[in-house]
Design a protein around this motif. Sequence first.
Motif, PDB file in Angstrom:
ATOM      1  N   ASN A 116      17.004   4.882   5.595  1.00 46.50           N
ATOM      2  CA  ASN A 116      17.831   3.694   5.385  1.00 46.50           C
ATOM      3  C   ASN A 116      17.122   2.612   4.568  1.00 46.50           C
ATOM      4  OD1 ASN A 116      16.024   2.885   7.338  1.00 46.50           O
ATOM      5  ND2 ASN A 116      17.525   1.766   8.546  1.00 46.50           N
ATOM      6  N   LYS A 117      15.965   2.940   4.004  1.00 44.26           N
ATOM      7  CA  LYS A 117      15.229   2.001   3.164  1.00 44.26           C
ATOM      8  C   LYS A 117      15.430   2.385   1.702  1.00 44.26           C
ATOM      9  CE  LYS A 117      13.058   0.359   6.865  1.00 44.26           C
ATOM     10  NZ  LYS A 117      14.001   0.625   7.921  1.00 44.26           N
ATOM     11  N   SER A 118      15.239   1.432   0.789  1.00 49.04           N
ATOM     12  CA  SER A 118      15.363   1.756  -0.632  1.00 49.04           C
ATOM     13  C   SER A 118      14.355   0.958  -1.443  1.00 49.04           C
ATOM     14  CB  SER A 118      16.779   1.468  -1.132  1.00 49.04           C
ATOM     15  OG  SER A 118      17.057   0.092  -1.018  1.00 49.04           O
ATOM     16  N   GLY A 119      14.049   1.466  -2.628  1.00 47.11           N
ATOM     17  CA  GLY A 119      13.185   0.769  -3.570  1.00 47.11           C
ATOM     18  C   GLY A 119      11.825   0.415  -3.007  1.00 47.11           C
ATOM     19  N   ALA A 120      11.382  -0.798  -3.319  1.00 45.40           N
ATOM     20  CA  ALA A 120      10.073  -1.276  -2.883  1.00 45.40           C
ATOM     21  C   ALA A 120       9.981  -1.341  -1.358  1.00 45.40           C
ATOM     22  CB  ALA A 120       9.780  -2.642  -3.496  1.00 45.40           C
ATOM     23  N   ASN A 121      11.090  -1.618  -0.702  1.00 47.15           N
ATOM     24  CA  ASN A 121      11.077  -1.642   0.772  1.00 47.15           C
ATOM     25  C   ASN A 121      10.675  -0.297   1.342  1.00 47.15           C
ATOM     26  OD1 ASN A 121      11.921  -4.298   0.944  1.00 47.15           O
ATOM     27  ND2 ASN A 121      14.079  -3.742   1.010  1.00 47.15           N
ATOM     28  N   ARG A 122      11.119   0.754   0.692  1.00 51.40           N
ATOM     29  CA  ARG A 122      10.811   2.112   1.166  1.00 51.40           C
ATOM     30  C   ARG A 122       9.317   2.399   1.051  1.00 51.40           C
ATOM     31  NH1 ARG A 122      14.615   7.142   0.010  1.00 51.40           N
ATOM     32  NH2 ARG A 122      13.602   8.562   1.445  1.00 51.40           N
ATOM     33  N   LEU A 123       8.733   2.069  -0.088  1.00 55.79           N
ATOM     34  CA  LEU A 123       7.298   2.272  -0.289  1.00 55.79           C
ATOM     35  C   LEU A 123       6.500   1.412   0.680  1.00 55.79           C
ATOM     36  CD1 LEU A 123       4.837   3.399  -1.757  1.00 55.79           C
ATOM     37  CD2 LEU A 123       5.146   1.596  -3.469  1.00 55.79           C
ATOM     38  N   GLY A 124       6.859   0.144   0.788  1.00 55.06           N
ATOM     39  CA  GLY A 124       6.141  -0.759   1.684  1.00 55.06           C
ATOM     40  C   GLY A 124       6.201  -0.303   3.127  1.00 55.06           C
ATOM     41  N   PHE A 125       7.375   0.110   3.574  1.00 52.91           N
ATOM     42  CA  PHE A 125       7.526   0.583   4.951  1.00 52.91           C
ATOM     43  C   PHE A 125       6.685   1.831   5.177  1.00 52.91           C
ATOM     44  CE2 PHE A 125       9.548   2.895   8.400  1.00 52.91           C
ATOM     45  CZ  PHE A 125       9.762   1.892   9.334  1.00 52.91           C
ATOM     46  N   ALA A 126       6.703   2.757   4.221  1.00 53.15           N
ATOM     47  CA  ALA A 126       5.928   3.995   4.354  1.00 53.15           C
ATOM     48  C   ALA A 126       4.433   3.694   4.447  1.00 53.15           C
ATOM     49  CB  ALA A 126       6.205   4.919   3.174  1.00 53.15           C
ATOM     50  N   LEU A 127       3.957   2.786   3.606  1.00 51.47           N
ATOM     51  CA  LEU A 127       2.533   2.436   3.633  1.00 51.47           C
ATOM     52  C   LEU A 127       2.147   1.765   4.945  1.00 51.47           C
ATOM     53  CD1 LEU A 127       2.165   1.189  -0.019  1.00 51.47           C
ATOM     54  CD2 LEU A 127       1.134   3.245   0.952  1.00 51.47           C
ATOM     55  N   LEU A 128       2.987   0.866   5.431  1.00 54.98           N
ATOM     56  CA  LEU A 128       2.708   0.215   6.712  1.00 54.98           C
ATOM     57  C   LEU A 128       2.720   1.224   7.857  1.00 54.98           C
ATOM     58  CD1 LEU A 128       4.766  -3.088   6.402  1.00 54.98           C
ATOM     59  CD2 LEU A 128       2.263  -2.833   6.329  1.00 54.98           C
ATOM     60  N   LEU A 129       3.651   2.145   7.815  1.00 56.46           N
ATOM     61  CA  LEU A 129       3.755   3.171   8.853  1.00 56.46           C
ATOM     62  C   LEU A 129       2.488   4.023   8.911  1.00 56.46           C
ATOM     63  CD1 LEU A 129       5.558   4.723  10.906  1.00 56.46           C
ATOM     64  CD2 LEU A 129       6.325   6.104   8.965  1.00 56.46           C
ATOM     65  N   LYS A 130       2.046   4.523   7.769  1.00 58.11           N
ATOM     66  CA  LYS A 130       0.867   5.385   7.745  1.00 58.11           C
ATOM     67  C   LYS A 130      -0.403   4.591   8.052  1.00 58.11           C
ATOM     68  CE  LYS A 130       1.496   9.238   7.222  1.00 58.11           C
ATOM     69  NZ  LYS A 130       1.961  10.223   8.213  1.00 58.11           N
ATOM     70  N   PHE A 131      -0.499   3.369   7.559  1.00 59.71           N
ATOM     71  CA  PHE A 131      -1.650   2.523   7.869  1.00 59.71           C
ATOM     72  C   PHE A 131      -1.744   2.320   9.379  1.00 59.71           C
ATOM     73  CE2 PHE A 131      -4.048  -1.310   8.547  1.00 59.71           C
ATOM     74  CZ  PHE A 131      -4.996  -1.336   7.532  1.00 59.71           C
ATOM     75  N   PHE A 132      -0.608   2.032  10.003  1.00 60.53           N
ATOM     76  CA  PHE A 132      -0.593   1.813  11.445  1.00 60.53           C
ATOM     77  C   PHE A 132      -1.017   3.071  12.195  1.00 60.53           C
ATOM     78  CE2 PHE A 132       1.214   1.389  15.675  1.00 60.53           C
ATOM     79  CZ  PHE A 132       0.851   0.090  15.996  1.00 60.53           C
TER      80      PHE A 132
END
Length: 61
Positions: free
Chosen positions: A26-42
């Motif tokens: 349900n994410k798109s564009g830069a939000n999708r990349l940012g969410f993915a990076l935060l998820l994996k970092f966490f």
Amino acid sequence: MRQEWEPEDLIEVWMLLEDDQERLRNKSGANRLGFALLLKFFEVEARFPEDAGEIPVPAVS
């Protein structure tokens, strides 16, 4: 978090698994990349980054 990563380590730690991809649907564009990076970092650090400089550039690439 370390900033230098071997290709094998990048794949092992930063690759999005099926469950991760489901969370991103349900994410798109830069939000999708940012969410993915935060998820994996966490997943690795058990915390969120304090600034963008903590996220390794190879992981973003």
